[in-house]
Scaffold this motif. Structure first.
Motif: not given
Length: 614
Positions: A535-541, A559-566, A577-583, A605-609
């Motif tokens: 039931a999960w969908r996982l991702g990272t950027s 300066g240059g930079y690198v960011t990581l999102d989950l 569905s319940l969605e969450g993002k940590l940027a 965080f998002t609740v989506r229909y």
């Protein structure tokens, strides 16, 4: 490091990126923008990225610029977070060298020459097509670096509602709702959205030159609010005739750090309306008539007191004819008309101008060879006639390996500000001109799909400033770049990534000759990994850019930079569905414009229909 060493390091990085990339586009992905007619991406002789609704939701993008982040060759400059002024640099060209369309209608400010990406409500967007490389031979002025076309949501099928409720850092709230449906002949979609955030302190500017940034010190939260709505509907009048209409609107207010001269808040309206009639006149001839209007309206205030207003309107119409000469050959002939108008509290010497154009394109396949030829003639009320052209050739070594080569010319018409702004404009300015060359190789082997594209663009008569700070055609630029994109599926993971290298060199005849063009990074890369587990969908950027400069003299370094999102999504039950993002998980402190802050670690965080299969 020697030049050969740099190339070797680049090749190593490229192969590393290619080994980790995943398919963002399938061979059946269709784009409309590259040739003004529907065409599969694998058959298009252009570098194209298509971002569909599924990808927007999977990556939980909260804005158009976030959805575009990481497109090969596309860089951003942002003035302080969500809703703040955002500039796009496509293949290293200027921010006003990209043409922006919404459902086929040209949008953007006629005074500034740029589109307000930050004010386009992402919840109303169905897909985004990015065509990299010149397209003036089909679209006329502005398409020096390429074209970005945004399509609003399209309905059809069973009656389907949708709903999303979100909240996160900086007291951010994001709500949207919509309804779509259709029958045998008609279809419709209607939607509404609301986004607001308390924001953070956008600018660390100082109250005097050379402080940079906003030239003031206002250490407060800079909020943003946007209420959006869209309507799109169509009806098949007969077996050979269909009609479509669309409307998109975003309105709200934006707070920023500014002075009594520039203001520190803006009430804005961005809207676009249009219609299209398609007629299958004969079995081999399809004709379309389209037209519309877009507006960019802003009222500016300083501490609540009215300061100024800038209102621009663009009216346009197109007549296009597509002829199927044979199963492998197509001819397109058409005409465009555009009328720009300016109003507000600033008196321009000239406040309107129109442009009429005719264009033609031939697309053909001969065995393993593909060829595209295009030409266009624009007649502008202010700067006269201008002719552009393009040619592209492709060769298929096998069903899974193809090479391409292309050339195209383009031009950019001066904006109303550059021409007529009081005590600043120069009505004698000429259009900026460019020539671009591109070589590409695309392949698919086993589970890995990949592409490599190298290009060079030379821009002449770039608008710069003389000793009195008046705009004149004095600058030149030479931009070289390499883009690597690949895709695969590995151990259940969809992996995607790209690497873009850029050499945006100032070629003007002054002290800045040889310098790097401001706010362009020489290296950009993005890696994405997504997987469904029950039931999960996982991702990272993972996204990164190298150092850039904020000024022509290359004395102010960013300066240059690198960011990581989950990100994660959980299917609560059918259609919910319940969605969450940590940027910016690592809380990287960085800037893309000097003294303008980007957001640190933040969550949403998002609740989506969203019913499917109905």
């Amino acid at each position: 490091m020697t030049h050969a060493g740099k190339l070797g390091r680049l090749a190593g990085l490229s192969l590393f990126a290619a080994s980790l990339q995943a398919a963002e586009e399938t061979p059946l992905t269709i784009n409309i923008t590259a040739g003004r007619t529907p065409q599969s991406n694998v058959d298009t002789l252009a570098s194209v990225t298509v971002i569909d609704r599924a990808q927007i939701e999977r990556r939980q993008a909260s804005s158009v610029q976030e959805a575009l982040r990481g497109v090969p060759g596309l860089g951003f400059s942002n003035n302080g977070g969500l809703g703040k002024s955002t500039s796009v640099f496509l293949r290293g060209t200027e921010s006003d060298h990209v043409l922006v369309l919404i459902d086929g209608i040209r949008v953007g400010s006629a005074t500034l020459g740029t589109a307000s990406f930050q004010d386009i409500p992402i919840d109303q967007v169905e897909r985004i097509e990015v065509v990299r490389g010149p397209r003036s031979s089909l679209y006329g002025a502005d398409a020096v670096g390429g074209v970005i076309q945004i399509f609003t949501r399209k309905g059809g099928g069973a009656l389907t509602p949708r709903l999303s409720l979100g909240g996160g850092s900086h007291a951010t709230q994001d709500y949207s709702a919509g309804l779509s449906g259709g029958g045998d002949r008609g279809w419709f979609n209607v939607g509404a959205s609301h986004l607001e955030t308390q924001g953070f302190n956008s600018c660390d500017g100082l109250p005097f030159p050379p402080g940079g940034g906003c030239f003031v010190s206002e250490p407060d939260h800079d909020g943003y609010r946007n209420t959006g709505a869209s309507l799109r509907a169509g009806y098949k009048l007969s077996d050979t005739l269909d009609l479509e209409g669309h409307y998109l609107r975003g309105e709200g207010d934006n707070e920023y750090d500014g002075s009594v001269f520039s203001g520190n808040s803006t009430d804005f309206v961005q809207d676009v309306a249009g219609a299209r009639l398609n007629w299958q006149a004969l079995s081999f001839w399809r004709m379309s008539l389209s037209g519309g209007r877009s507006r960019d309206l802003s009222d500016n205030f300083y501490n609540g007191t009215f300061n100024s207003a800038f209102d621009t309107e663009r009216r346009s119409a197109s007549w296009q004819n597509d002829f199927a000469l044979s199963a492998q050959q197509r001819l397109t002939l058409g005409a465009d008309w555009l009328d720009d108008r300016v109003d507000g509290t600033t008196a321009f010497l000239v406040d309107s101008r129109d442009n009429a154009a005719g264009f033609g394109q031939y697309q053909g396949r001969f065995g393993e060879h593909d060829i595209t030829l295009a030409a266009r003639r624009d007649d502008n009320q202010q700067f006269g006639g201008h002719t552009t052209g393009s040619v592209a050739w492709g060769y298929r070594f096998s069903p899974t390996l193809r090479a391409m080569a292309a050339w195209g010319s383009a031009f950019k018409a001066p904006t109303f500000n550059e021409l007529y702004f009081p005590f600043f404009g120069n009505p004698n300015l000429k259009p900026e001109e460019s020539d671009s060359f591109e070589l590409g190789l695309t392949g698919e082997h086993a589970a890995l799909a990949w592409s490599v594209n190298a290009y060079q663009t030379k821009i002449d008569r770039l608008i710069g400033f003389d000793a009195s700070f008046n705009p004149v055609n004095i600058d030149k630029a030479r931009i070289r770049g390499l883009e690597l994109v690949a895709s695969t599926r590995l151990a259940g993971w969809d992996l995607a990534g790209n690497l873009s290298t850029l050499d945006p060199e100032n070629r003007g005849h002054d002290a800045n000759r040889g310098n790097q063009l401001p706010r362009r990074a020489k290296l950009m890369a993005r890696l994405d990994a997504d997987r469904a587990v029950g039931a999960w969908r996982l991702g990272t950027s993972l996204y990164g850019e190298s150092r850039r400069y904020d000024d022509l003299a290359n004395t102010q370094s960013l300066g240059g930079y690198v960011t990581l999102d989950l990100r994660a999504a959980y299917a609560l039950r059918r259609d919910w569905s319940l969605e969450g993002k940590l940027a910016n998980l690592l809380d990287k402190n960085y800037q893309t414009a000097r003294l303008f802050n980007e957001d640190g670690r933040n969550a949403m965080f998002t609740v989506r229909y969203a019913p499917a299969g109905r």
